[in-house]
Scaffold this active site. Structure first.
Site, PDB file in Angstrom:
ATOM      1  N   HIS A  36     -43.748   4.085   6.433  1.00  0.00           N
ATOM      2  CA  HIS A  36     -44.804   5.160   5.431  1.00  0.00           C
ATOM      3  C   HIS A  36     -44.105   5.417   4.241  1.00  0.00           C
ATOM      4  O   HIS A  36     -43.835   6.049   3.446  1.00  0.00           O
ATOM      5  CB  HIS A  36     -43.425   6.828   6.192  1.00  0.00           C
ATOM      6  CG  HIS A  36     -44.199   7.110   7.871  1.00  0.00           C
ATOM      7  ND1 HIS A  36     -43.602   6.464   8.748  1.00  0.00           N
ATOM      8  CD2 HIS A  36     -45.589   7.423   8.455  1.00  0.00           C
ATOM      9  CE1 HIS A  36     -43.991   6.931   9.899  1.00  0.00           C
ATOM     10  NE2 HIS A  36     -45.389   7.420   9.439  1.00  0.00           N
ATOM     11  N   HIS A  77     -41.133   5.182   9.240  1.00  0.00           N
ATOM     12  CA  HIS A  77     -40.239   4.516   8.877  1.00  0.00           C
ATOM     13  C   HIS A  77     -40.556   3.435   7.210  1.00  0.00           C
ATOM     14  O   HIS A  77     -41.426   4.562   6.654  1.00  0.00           O
ATOM     15  CB  HIS A  77     -40.487   3.569  10.062  1.00  0.00           C
ATOM     16  CG  HIS A  77     -42.275   3.790  10.120  1.00  0.00           C
ATOM     17  ND1 HIS A  77     -43.108   3.103   9.483  1.00  0.00           N
ATOM     18  CD2 HIS A  77     -42.866   3.957  11.460  1.00  0.00           C
ATOM     19  CE1 HIS A  77     -44.068   2.973   9.913  1.00  0.00           C
ATOM     20  NE2 HIS A  77     -43.980   3.819  10.892  1.00  0.00           N
TER      21      HIS A  77
HETATM   22  P1  AMP Z   1     -48.589   8.441  11.339  1.00  0.00           P
HETATM   23  O1  AMP Z   1     -47.347   9.055  10.908  1.00  0.00           O
HETATM   24  O2  AMP Z   1     -48.395   7.083  11.636  1.00  0.00           O
HETATM   25  O3  AMP Z   1     -49.413   8.877  11.457  1.00  0.00           O
HETATM   26  O4  AMP Z   1     -49.101   7.451   9.559  1.00  0.00           O
HETATM   27  C1  AMP Z   1     -49.290   8.120   8.445  1.00  0.00           C
HETATM   28  C2  AMP Z   1     -49.209   7.144   7.577  1.00  0.00           C
HETATM   29  O5  AMP Z   1     -48.723   6.222   7.443  1.00  0.00           O
HETATM   30  C3  AMP Z   1     -50.796   6.913   8.098  1.00  0.00           C
HETATM   31  O6  AMP Z   1     -51.828   6.850   6.929  1.00  0.00           O
HETATM   32  C4  AMP Z   1     -50.611   5.111   8.247  1.00  0.00           C
HETATM   33  O7  AMP Z   1     -51.412   4.341   8.120  1.00  0.00           O
HETATM   34  C5  AMP Z   1     -49.857   5.099   7.588  1.00  0.00           C
HETATM   35  N1  AMP Z   1     -48.610   3.590   7.970  1.00  0.00           N
HETATM   36  C6  AMP Z   1     -48.213   3.823   8.963  1.00  0.00           C
HETATM   37  N2  AMP Z   1     -47.637   3.004   9.568  1.00  0.00           N
HETATM   38  C7  AMP Z   1     -47.924   2.254   8.650  1.00  0.00           C
HETATM   39  C8  AMP Z   1     -47.309   0.635   7.760  1.00  0.00           C
HETATM   40  N3  AMP Z   1     -46.461  -0.570   8.875  1.00  0.00           N
HETATM   41  N4  AMP Z   1     -47.445   0.458   6.874  1.00  0.00           N
HETATM   42  C9  AMP Z   1     -47.979   1.307   5.810  1.00  0.00           C
HETATM   43  N5  AMP Z   1     -48.246   2.291   6.736  1.00  0.00           N
HETATM   44  C10 AMP Z   1     -48.500   3.377   7.866  1.00  0.00           C
END
Ligand code: AMP
Length: 282
Positions: free
Chosen positions: A37, A34
């Site tokens: 990311h 999203h």
């Molecule tokens: P995930 O795929 O959800 O494990 O996240 C991958 C990376 O994206 C991690 O470093 C999360 O902290 C970051 N992330 C997820 N959601 C957000 C968001 N809304 N804003 C900023 N970074 C995000």
């Protein structure tokens, strides 16, 4: 944009790029990308010669009762979002390639992994640290970008990098939100229309708590209660924790001073959501 699936190929490619003097920035993700990311990716792109995004739903960070098997996966769509951002390599390994038969070595964070999210997800950060160190060894990044949305994760990873002398600079980027305040998360896809509406209480209560602090409130118990009440009453949420802590160590504070994080985890109709605000008090 190359899609690399093999661990060996990825590592060979990374070592070759390093030999050529290229710098590498890595954005580790579990896919279902999203705008949150994509912000991390844009940041990585500005920082280094080569941008690598890993897409790997890491089984070791999920407990058996958690959502590993139903976690959303859509590689084609993820690649479509990444291509215009100038990403050089999407690293998309399979679980058996990261954890082959006979795998027996983990990175185990200690105290920091026993509080907050670690309390309700006891082996979660062991899985996170293990996969992140493996990704670092495979991709050889100079920089790795993480989101502040997962605040404790970034603290755990910084601690691991420091403790184990890992030569990677950790960059933490701000949380990206929908226009109505809800922090973007791949897990928001699990929310019904009604649950999503109630989930807005999460960011609203955190913003209101921030406002209280900015208007002079220094009693952390009052702030925790203020947030918890809204979550229970207005969102009908099961609260895991509401924390007012030092933003660097996540140690709970009795009185507010310095750089603090107000963070929470709760379940709305069974969907576990986390969020936080970080602010500096003079
Ligand atoms: P995930 O795929 O959800 O494990 O996240 C991958 C990376 O994206 C991690 O470093 C999360 O902290 C970051 N992330 C997820 N959601 C957000 C968001 N809304 N804003 C900023 N970074 C995000």
């Amino acid at each position: 944009m190359q899609i690399v699936r093999s661990v060996t190929r990825m590592q060979k490619l990374a070592l070759k790029l390093k030999k050529q003097g290229k710098t590498i920035a890595l954005v580790p993700t579990m896919g279902a990308l999203h705008k949150g990311h994509l912000e991390l990716v844009a940041r990585a792109f500005r920082m280094a010669d080569i941008t690598v995004v890993s897409i790997f739903v890491n089984p070791t960070q999920f407990a058996p009762h958690e959502d590993f098997s139903r976690y959303p996966r859509n590689l084609a769509l993820d690649c479509k979002l990444l291509r215009p951002l100038g990403v050089d390599i999407v690293f998309h390994p399979q679980p058996q390639d990261i954890y082959p038969t006979g795998f027996d070595t983990y990175v185990v964070p200690e105290k920091i992994a026993t509080i907050l999210d670690g309390e309700s997800r006891p082996s979660h950060f062991k899985g996170v640290d293990t996969v992140v160190l493996k990704l670092f060894n495979i991709v050889q990044p100079d920089f790795a970008v993480f989101g502040r949305k997962d605040l404790q994760q970034s603290v755990v990873i910084k601690q691991m990098v420091k403790d184990l002398n890992v030569p990677v600079k950790i960059v933490v980027a701000p949380t990206v939100r929908d226009a109505d305040g809800l922090a973007l998360s791949s897990r928001n896809a699990y929310l019904s229309v009604d649950a999503r509406r109630r989930a807005l209480v999460i960011s609203r209560s955190l913003f209101a708590a921030r406002q209280l602090v900015l208007s002079g409130e220094r009693n952390t118990a009052k702030i925790r209660n203020f947030v918890r009440r809204q979550l229970v009453k207005d969102a009908k949420a099961d609260v895991d924790y509401v924390s007012v802590a030092d933003a660097e160590t996540l140690a709970e504070l009795r009185r507010i001073s310095g750089k603090i994080a107000i963070s929470l985890a709760c379940r709305i109709d069974g969907v576990r959501l986390i969020d936080n605000v970080v602010l500096k008090v003079g």
